[in-house]
Scaffold this active site. Structure first.
Site, PDB file in Angstrom:
ATOM      1  N   LYS A  69       0.840  -1.207   0.000  1.00  0.00           N
ATOM      2  CA  LYS A  69       0.000   0.000   0.000  1.00  0.00           C
ATOM      3  C   LYS A  69       0.878   1.262   0.000  1.00  0.00           C
ATOM      4  CE  LYS A  69      -3.690  -2.693   2.028  1.00  0.00           C
ATOM      5  NZ  LYS A  69      -4.862  -2.775   2.891  1.00  0.00           N
ATOM      6  N   HIS A 100      -8.550  -3.041  -6.103  1.00  0.00           N
ATOM      7  CA  HIS A 100      -8.517  -3.183  -4.642  1.00  0.00           C
ATOM      8  C   HIS A 100      -9.659  -2.382  -4.012  1.00  0.00           C
ATOM      9  CE1 HIS A 100      -7.162  -2.880  -0.501  1.00  0.00           C
ATOM     10  NE2 HIS A 100      -6.431  -3.945  -0.740  1.00  0.00           N
ATOM     11  N   GLU A 128      -9.743  -0.447  -1.621  1.00  0.00           N
ATOM     12  CA  GLU A 128      -9.393   0.950  -1.319  1.00  0.00           C
ATOM     13  C   GLU A 128      -9.481   1.810  -2.578  1.00  0.00           C
ATOM     14  OE1 GLU A 128      -5.703  -0.070   0.618  1.00  0.00           O
ATOM     15  OE2 GLU A 128      -6.870  -0.974   2.238  1.00  0.00           O
ATOM     16  N   GLU A 141     -11.260 -10.283  -0.807  1.00  0.00           N
ATOM     17  CA  GLU A 141     -10.905  -9.487   0.362  1.00  0.00           C
ATOM     18  C   GLU A 141     -12.171  -8.848   0.939  1.00  0.00           C
ATOM     19  OE1 GLU A 141      -6.518  -8.250   0.237  1.00  0.00           O
ATOM     20  OE2 GLU A 141      -7.572  -6.782  -0.960  1.00  0.00           O
ATOM     21  N   GLY A 167      -7.431  -4.623   7.410  1.00  0.00           N
ATOM     22  CA  GLY A 167      -6.831  -3.695   8.359  1.00  0.00           C
ATOM     23  C   GLY A 167      -7.555  -3.616   9.687  1.00  0.00           C
ATOM     24  N   GLY A 176      -1.717  -7.388   3.597  1.00  0.00           N
ATOM     25  CA  GLY A 176      -1.433  -5.965   3.746  1.00  0.00           C
ATOM     26  C   GLY A 176      -0.464  -5.742   4.896  1.00  0.00           C
ATOM     27  N   GLY A 177      -1.000  -5.352   6.040  1.00  0.00           N
ATOM     28  CA  GLY A 177      -0.182  -4.964   7.197  1.00  0.00           C
ATOM     29  C   GLY A 177       0.954  -5.920   7.527  1.00  0.00           C
TER      30      GLY A 177
HETATM   31  P1  13P Z   1      -4.547  -6.246   5.778  1.00  0.00           P
HETATM   32  O1  13P Z   1      -3.755  -7.534   5.649  1.00  0.00           O
HETATM   33  O2  13P Z   1      -3.756  -5.147   6.387  1.00  0.00           O
HETATM   34  O3  13P Z   1      -5.868  -6.482   6.420  1.00  0.00           O
HETATM   35  O4  13P Z   1      -4.838  -5.751   4.281  1.00  0.00           O
HETATM   36  C1  13P Z   1      -5.356  -6.640   3.361  1.00  0.00           C
HETATM   37  C2  13P Z   1      -5.306  -6.028   2.028  1.00  0.00           C
HETATM   38  O5  13P Z   1      -6.018  -5.072   1.749  1.00  0.00           O
HETATM   39  C3  13P Z   1      -4.351  -6.574   1.051  1.00  0.00           C
HETATM   40  O6  13P Z   1      -4.579  -6.067  -0.220  1.00  0.00           O
END
Ligand code: 13P
Length: 255
Positions: free
Chosen positions: A16, A100, A102, A172, A178, A239-240
């Site tokens: 990200k 994605h 987001e 997802e 997140g 992600g994280g």
């Molecule tokens: P997290 O693993 O931080 O929940 O994020 C997932 C994600 O959006 C991967 O594209």
């Protein structure tokens, strides 16, 4: 049902909007050793644009793949601030994340722009990782499967069987991203199985079986094993936890 041996698991780290070039080098150095020992699985990282070339150099002697986090649907033109698939390819990407949540939430992407971006990725020779997933409100309204079906049908409309079979899909759930609230393996498997059934319809039985369906949303070192044990979970989009080399190394080493 047993997992198909024909699908090589894919673990992808979506960084990200994190990591300067120096931070990227430190992170990728910490991941390289873990990835080197994992021949039966594929590892991909998606750094921010500004670190792509730096990371491409750092992984040149490894099997780690490089992904863009987004692309524009045109190959070039007056689109200030945008990046074309050809540019990602030029810097060493083989994959690109498309749609994605987001991007959908903050940048107004739709199933239609997702479709255009998949086409752009294919034109540029990139393999799309297509993201889908329901919001909390949609899940609570019992709309998860209809929403997923729309995203798959509209996003993949007009692509032939050969295209669909080469895609990776990332399921997802937006409420799991997140938040630390991972979908249970059973919740994820239920949706993955529904996605698989749709893909079989669109790409034929063998085509649908070939597609890798990744799970994403609070994947961590301590839940990857139970998620990937599910028959239709073929990897993870992380992600994280992909920003922590030790955690991502353990995810790569899933068993
Ligand atoms: P997290 O693993 O931080 O929940 O994020 C997932 C994600 O959006 C991967 O594209």
């Amino acid at each position: 049902m047993k997992k198909s041996a024909t699908r090589r698991p894919l673990i992808a780290g979506n960084w990200k909007m994190h990591a300067t070039r120096a931070e990227s080098v430190a992170l990728i150095d910490g991941i390289k050793a873990a990835a080197a020992g994992a021949r039966d699985r594929e590892v991909v990282v998606a750094p921010p644009y500004t670190a792509l070339e730096t990371v491409a150099r750092a992984i040149a002697d490894t099997a780690i793949g490089l992904a863009g986090q987004n692309l524009h649907w045109e190959s070039k033109g007056a689109f200030t601030g945008e990046i074309a698939g050809e540019m990602l390819k030029d810097v060493g990407c083989t994959y690109v994340i498309v749609g994605h949540s987001e991007r959908r939430l903050f940048f107004s992407e739709t199933n239609e722009t997702v479709r255009q971006k998949i086409a752009a990725a294919l034109r540029a020779g990139l393999k799309p990782i297509v993201c889908i997933g329901e919001t909390l409100r949609e899940r609570e309204g019992d709309n998860t499967l209809p929403v997923i079906e729309r995203q798959v049908r509209d996003g993949l409309a007009e692509f032939g069987r050969d295209v669909v079979r080469g895609l990776a899909i990332a399921y997802e759930p937006v409420w799991a991203i997140g938040t630390g609230q991972t979908a249970t393996p059973e919740q994820a498997q239920e949706v993955h199985a529904a996605i698989r059934a749709l893909l079989r319809e669109l790409a034929g039985d063998s085509g649908g079986e070939a597609v890798r369906i990744l799970y994403g949303g609070s994947v961590k070192a301590d839940n990857i094993d139970s998620l990937i044990a599910q028959p239709d979970i073929d990897g993870a989009l992380v992600g994280g936890a992909s920003l922590d080399a030790a955690a991502f190394a353990r995810i790569i080493a899933f068993r």
